[in-house]
Design a protein around this motif. Structure first.
Motif, PDB file in Angstrom:
ATOM      1  N   GLU A 132      -6.631  -9.406  -2.419  1.00 56.91           N
ATOM      2  CA  GLU A 132      -7.366  -9.912  -1.064  1.00 56.91           C
ATOM      3  C   GLU A 132      -7.100 -11.397  -0.652  1.00 56.91           C
ATOM      4  O   GLU A 132      -6.822 -11.428   0.490  1.00 56.91           O
ATOM      5  N   TYR A 134      -4.254 -12.946  -0.787  1.00 55.03           N
ATOM      6  CA  TYR A 134      -2.914 -12.727  -0.735  1.00 55.03           C
ATOM      7  C   TYR A 134      -2.562 -12.225   0.868  1.00 55.03           C
ATOM      8  O   TYR A 134      -2.162 -12.577   1.877  1.00 55.03           O
ATOM      9  N   ASP A 135      -3.728 -11.193   1.043  1.00 56.46           N
ATOM     10  CA  ASP A 135      -4.023 -10.580   2.374  1.00 56.46           C
ATOM     11  C   ASP A 135      -4.439 -11.505   3.426  1.00 56.46           C
ATOM     12  O   ASP A 135      -3.988 -11.578   4.490  1.00 56.46           O
ATOM     13  N   ALA A 136      -5.612 -12.367   3.008  1.00 60.32           N
ATOM     14  CA  ALA A 136      -6.094 -13.193   3.881  1.00 60.32           C
ATOM     15  C   ALA A 136      -5.054 -14.184   4.137  1.00 60.32           C
ATOM     16  O   ALA A 136      -4.994 -14.759   5.298  1.00 60.32           O
ATOM     17  N   LYS A 137      -4.045 -14.675   3.389  1.00 56.94           N
ATOM     18  CA  LYS A 137      -3.271 -15.734   3.728  1.00 56.94           C
ATOM     19  C   LYS A 137      -2.057 -15.324   4.487  1.00 56.94           C
ATOM     20  O   LYS A 137      -1.740 -16.188   5.171  1.00 56.94           O
ATOM     21  N   LEU A 138      -1.767 -13.864   4.403  1.00 55.54           N
ATOM     22  CA  LEU A 138      -0.701 -13.220   5.446  1.00 55.54           C
ATOM     23  C   LEU A 138      -1.370 -13.191   6.780  1.00 55.54           C
ATOM     24  O   LEU A 138      -0.695 -13.430   7.572  1.00 55.54           O
ATOM     25  N   GLN A 139      -2.447 -12.832   6.924  1.00 55.27           N
ATOM     26  CA  GLN A 139      -3.255 -12.755   8.221  1.00 55.27           C
ATOM     27  C   GLN A 139      -3.528 -14.111   8.736  1.00 55.27           C
ATOM     28  O   GLN A 139      -3.511 -14.165  10.115  1.00 55.27           O
ATOM     29  N   HIS A 140      -3.871 -15.064   8.044  1.00 58.38           N
ATOM     30  CA  HIS A 140      -4.313 -16.360   8.649  1.00 58.38           C
ATOM     31  C   HIS A 140      -3.562 -17.338   8.001  1.00 58.38           C
ATOM     32  O   HIS A 140      -3.994 -18.362   7.187  1.00 58.38           O
TER      33      HIS A 140
END
Length: 142
Positions: A132, A134-140
């Motif tokens: 989660e 990593y996904d948040a950092k990729l999106q923002h």
């Protein structure tokens, strides 16, 4: 990085907070339904940690605390408490045979033997939280 966290030292606390983030607030801990693993039995370790654990005859146990950007793996030797500070980008977890989880950071590792279902659930929760983040950092990206 392996640190002695037995005493309240602002410099060490800042190092930990910079590496893995500040501890979660009480509200965040409740929403996440806990951030700690409880007591897990150490099966084997890297030589640096092993040299600390052999100093006493106590049973070798550790605990894992989740932080926003990583984890702390804490254990005791003699009367001192040590923490292996692992940011998510350096964290590698492998599940071996016979319920042994290997937790790696660079040349440090701790292998824990898990017999309880709650510990398996915690390890899965930890891996999901890492994804989660990593996904948040990729999106923002900042």
């Amino acid at each position: 990085m392996l640190l002695n966290v037995s005493y309240n030292r602002p410099k060490i606390k800042k190092q930990i907070d910079d590496a893995v983030g500040k501890p979660f607030s009480l509200v965040e801990r409740i929403k996440m339904k806990g951030i700690g693993s409880g007591k897990m039995f150490i099966d084997s370790t890297s030589i640096q940690i092993h040299n600390l654990l052999v100093l006493d005859n106590n049973q070798n146990v550790c605990g894992i605390e989740m932080r926003p950007n990583g984890i702390l793996v804490t254990f005791r030797s003699l009367l001192e408490t040590y923490a292996l500070v692992i940011p998510f980008y350096k964290l590698k977890i492998y599940k071996g045979q016979s319920d042994v989880y290997s937790i790696y950071r660079d040349d440090y590792f701790i292998k824990v033997k898990i017999k309880e279902k709650q510990h398996h659930k915690f390890m899965q929760k930890l891996l999901n939280f890492k994804l989660e983040q990593y996904d948040a950092k990729l999106q923002h990206p900042n």
